[in-house]
Design a protein around this motif. Structure first.
Motif, PDB file in Angstrom:
ATOM      1  N   HIS A 167       0.895  -1.154   0.121  1.00  0.00           N
ATOM      2  CA  HIS A 167      -0.047   0.211  -0.151  1.00  0.00           C
ATOM      3  C   HIS A 167       0.804   1.169   0.033  1.00  0.00           C
ATOM      4  O   HIS A 167       2.044   1.136   0.391  1.00  0.00           O
ATOM      5  N   GLU A 168       0.306   2.473  -0.509  1.00  0.00           N
ATOM      6  CA  GLU A 168       0.959   3.729  -0.522  1.00  0.00           C
ATOM      7  C   GLU A 168       1.654   4.068   0.724  1.00  0.00           C
ATOM      8  O   GLU A 168       0.854   4.027   1.915  1.00  0.00           O
ATOM      9  N   GLY A 169       2.860   4.588   0.902  1.00  0.00           N
ATOM     10  CA  GLY A 169       3.450   5.011   2.138  1.00  0.00           C
ATOM     11  C   GLY A 169       4.081   3.757   2.910  1.00  0.00           C
ATOM     12  O   GLY A 169       5.134   4.229   3.734  1.00  0.00           O
ATOM     13  N   GLU A 170       4.000   2.544   2.462  1.00  0.00           N
ATOM     14  CA  GLU A 170       4.854   1.405   2.769  1.00  0.00           C
ATOM     15  C   GLU A 170       6.405   1.555   2.663  1.00  0.00           C
ATOM     16  O   GLU A 170       6.554   1.633   1.309  1.00  0.00           O
ATOM     17  N   VAL A 171       6.904   1.110   3.589  1.00  0.00           N
ATOM     18  CA  VAL A 171       8.530   1.134   3.334  1.00  0.00           C
ATOM     19  C   VAL A 171       9.062  -0.228   3.301  1.00  0.00           C
ATOM     20  O   VAL A 171       8.597  -1.208   3.983  1.00  0.00           O
ATOM     21  N   LEU A 172       9.503  -0.511   2.298  1.00  0.00           N
ATOM     22  CA  LEU A 172       9.974  -1.836   1.860  1.00  0.00           C
ATOM     23  C   LEU A 172      11.600  -2.095   1.730  1.00  0.00           C
ATOM     24  O   LEU A 172      12.274  -1.044   1.346  1.00  0.00           O
ATOM     25  N   ASP A 173      11.709  -3.365   2.068  1.00  0.00           N
ATOM     26  CA  ASP A 173      13.319  -3.743   1.719  1.00  0.00           C
ATOM     27  C   ASP A 173      13.175  -4.327   0.303  1.00  0.00           C
ATOM     28  O   ASP A 173      12.602  -5.346  -0.017  1.00  0.00           O
ATOM     29  N   LEU A 174      14.277  -4.099  -0.592  1.00  0.00           N
ATOM     30  CA  LEU A 174      14.445  -4.122  -1.957  1.00  0.00           C
ATOM     31  C   LEU A 174      15.712  -4.480  -2.161  1.00  0.00           C
ATOM     32  O   LEU A 174      16.564  -4.299  -1.688  1.00  0.00           O
ATOM     33  N   ILE A 175      15.664  -5.463  -3.600  1.00  0.00           N
ATOM     34  CA  ILE A 175      16.989  -5.618  -4.051  1.00  0.00           C
ATOM     35  C   ILE A 175      16.919  -5.228  -5.658  1.00  0.00           C
ATOM     36  O   ILE A 175      15.963  -5.167  -6.086  1.00  0.00           O
ATOM     37  N   VAL A 176      17.934  -4.567  -5.782  1.00  0.00           N
ATOM     38  CA  VAL A 176      18.296  -3.981  -7.221  1.00  0.00           C
ATOM     39  C   VAL A 176      18.618  -5.198  -8.075  1.00  0.00           C
ATOM     40  O   VAL A 176      19.452  -6.004  -8.157  1.00  0.00           O
ATOM     41  N   THR A 177      17.502  -5.334  -9.316  1.00  0.00           N
ATOM     42  CA  THR A 177      17.664  -6.436 -10.153  1.00  0.00           C
ATOM     43  C   THR A 177      18.293  -5.914 -11.574  1.00  0.00           C
ATOM     44  O   THR A 177      18.652  -6.595 -12.436  1.00  0.00           O
ATOM     45  N   LYS A 178      17.809  -4.688 -11.839  1.00  0.00           N
ATOM     46  CA  LYS A 178      18.271  -4.098 -13.084  1.00  0.00           C
ATOM     47  C   LYS A 178      18.722  -2.526 -12.960  1.00  0.00           C
ATOM     48  O   LYS A 178      17.974  -1.804 -12.354  1.00  0.00           O
ATOM     49  N   VAL A 179      19.662  -2.206 -13.505  1.00  0.00           N
ATOM     50  CA  VAL A 179      20.012  -0.707 -13.570  1.00  0.00           C
ATOM     51  C   VAL A 179      19.790  -0.050 -14.681  1.00  0.00           C
ATOM     52  O   VAL A 179      20.408  -0.447 -15.721  1.00  0.00           O
ATOM     53  N   GLU A 180      18.635   0.782 -15.050  1.00  0.00           N
ATOM     54  CA  GLU A 180      18.671   1.495 -16.298  1.00  0.00           C
ATOM     55  C   GLU A 180      19.078   2.828 -16.443  1.00  0.00           C
ATOM     56  O   GLU A 180      19.444   3.262 -15.294  1.00  0.00           O
ATOM     57  N   GLU A 181      18.805   3.589 -17.467  1.00  0.00           N
ATOM     58  CA  GLU A 181      19.482   4.881 -17.445  1.00  0.00           C
ATOM     59  C   GLU A 181      19.027   5.771 -16.291  1.00  0.00           C
ATOM     60  O   GLU A 181      19.927   6.591 -15.792  1.00  0.00           O
ATOM     61  N   GLU A 182      17.683   6.083 -15.937  1.00  0.00           N
ATOM     62  CA  GLU A 182      17.390   6.876 -14.974  1.00  0.00           C
ATOM     63  C   GLU A 182      16.629   6.304 -13.552  1.00  0.00           C
ATOM     64  O   GLU A 182      16.190   6.910 -12.880  1.00  0.00           O
ATOM     65  N   LEU A 183      16.591   5.300 -13.730  1.00  0.00           N
ATOM     66  CA  LEU A 183      15.782   4.533 -12.605  1.00  0.00           C
ATOM     67  C   LEU A 183      16.234   3.010 -12.236  1.00  0.00           C
ATOM     68  O   LEU A 183      17.292   2.456 -13.064  1.00  0.00           O
TER      69      LEU A 183
END
Length: 377
Positions: free
Chosen positions: A62-78
């Motif tokens: 849900h909006e506002g939720e803080v998540l632990d994440l892993i980077v799976t792909k690095v694109e130009e601006e995100l």
């Protein structure tokens, strides 16, 4: 932030990096997040939200939720991110401990699939149909959303393989209950049980998680041809424990010993002087044993069979013959019943002593039949 600065910041991240992100927008097929300590945006494809199939992203975050994440792909601006992989990495550590410790844990069934159930434990856990219950289940639809106890029976992190079993939990619990019952059982106890199944040689009775055998000879005081003559599956019965073999988990039970014996109250059923009908069961040199009630045999001594002198009971009786007898004596404590056939012969064959008419008194017998005697001279 300028495009160049975005590119520079993007390049500071690599695949596999752990980051925190706050959900800013939930779209149909992805979730947008602000990365903590960065001006960069990140996206989480819907497929990377959970190890399970997700219809709507809003079902997971849900909006506002803080998540632990892993980077799976690095694109130009995100950055393209995954919540699923973080959950999985955290989960494998917990799951490996549970597997090593042979731990039982509860989890909710998330999906019903062909061949079994799916459980989300941070990684996808599969419960094959054969490992759901200790009995056959035709339709698993009722299991959706149900919480069950599981054990891990197979774990392979490299192959992302996690196999769970609910059946093994049930079987182990039943075995513990069985052992507890075996420990408590003692010969002579009378307890309630349920007839589980019938065989040619007896009936198996469930006495609270463990089955005991009532041999056919212990089903009834009467002789029976087959167990179904006196009991049926599912019937509640009182049983007496005859013996307990804990090593081999064998329990011998009796229904017969919980029932009133055939000799119970025999003095009331057959008091002295009672006339009964019975069946000659056995002939012996000294008399005949006659069954007058199921399981109750009395002895007609050879001297009580007939007024006529007989050498053996076989001269006038045969096994299986139906006869009438009179009770001479009854002893319930010793289970003895003395019977007589001769005393009924007395009643049947007794010649009645009629009074002569008044006018015939004073005449001699020769006077009454004199004319008839003349013909024999």
């Amino acid at each position: 932030m300028t495009e160049d600065m975005n590119n520079i910041e993007v390049k500071s991240f690599s695949e596999g990096d752990r980051v925190k992100g706050t959900v800013t927008k939930i779209e149909e097929k992805q979730v947008l997040v602000d990365l903590e300590g960065s001006k960069l945006d990140g996206i989480i494809p819907i497929s990377e939200l959970s190890s399970l199939h997700v219809e709507k992203a809003s079902d997971v975050v849900h909006e506002g939720e803080v998540l632990d994440l892993i980077v799976t792909k690095v694109e130009e601006e995100l950055l393209v991110l995954s919540k699923r992989k973080v959950d999985a990495e955290n989960a494998w550590e917990t799951l490996e401990k549970r597997f090593q410790n042979n731990e039982v844990f509860d989890a909710e069934v998330n999906e019903i699939v062909k061949g079994g159930l799916v459980v989300d434990l941070g990684v996808r856990g599969f419960v094959p149909a054969s490992m759901v219950e200790d009995h056959f289940v035709e339709d698993f639809s009722d299991y959706q959303g149900k919480t069950l106890s599981f054990k891990i029976v197979e774990l392979d992190k490299e192959k992302n393989r996690l196999i769970l079993s609910h059946r093994i939990v049930i079987e182990e619990e039943k075995n513990r209950e069985k052992q507890a019952i075996l420990e408590k059982l003692e010969s002579g106890q009378v307890i309630e049980g349920t007839i589980q199944r019938l065989t040619d040689f007896g009936a198996f009775v469930d006495i609270g998680g463990v089955d005991g055998l009532v041999h056919i000879s212990q089903l009834s005081h009467e002789h029976i041809e087959k167990p179904s003559d006196v009991v049926k599956e599912g019937e509640k019965v009182q049983v007496k424990v005859l013996s307990v073999d804990r090593d081999n988990e064998r329990i011998s039970l009796s229904i017969k010993e919980t029932l009133p014996g055939p000799w119970s109250n025999i003095a009331e059923k057959a008091p002295r002087g009672t006339i009964l009908e019975g069946t000659v069961k056995r002939l012996v040199s000294f008399g005949a044993f006659v069954e007058v009630f199921p399981g109750v045999e009395g002895l007609v001594h050879i001297s009580q069979i007939s007024h006529k002198h007989i050498g053996t009971p076989h001269e006038v009786l045969q096994e299986g013959q139906t006869v009438k007898v009179k009770v001479l004596d009854v002893n319930e404590a010793d289970q003895r019943l003395s019977l007589s056939m001769k005393e009924l012969e007395d009643q049947n064959d007794q010649v009645k002593d009629y009074e002569l008419p008044e006018e015939s008194k004073g005449f001699q017998l020769s006077d009454m039949i004199g004319d008839k005697l003349k013909g024999f001279k």
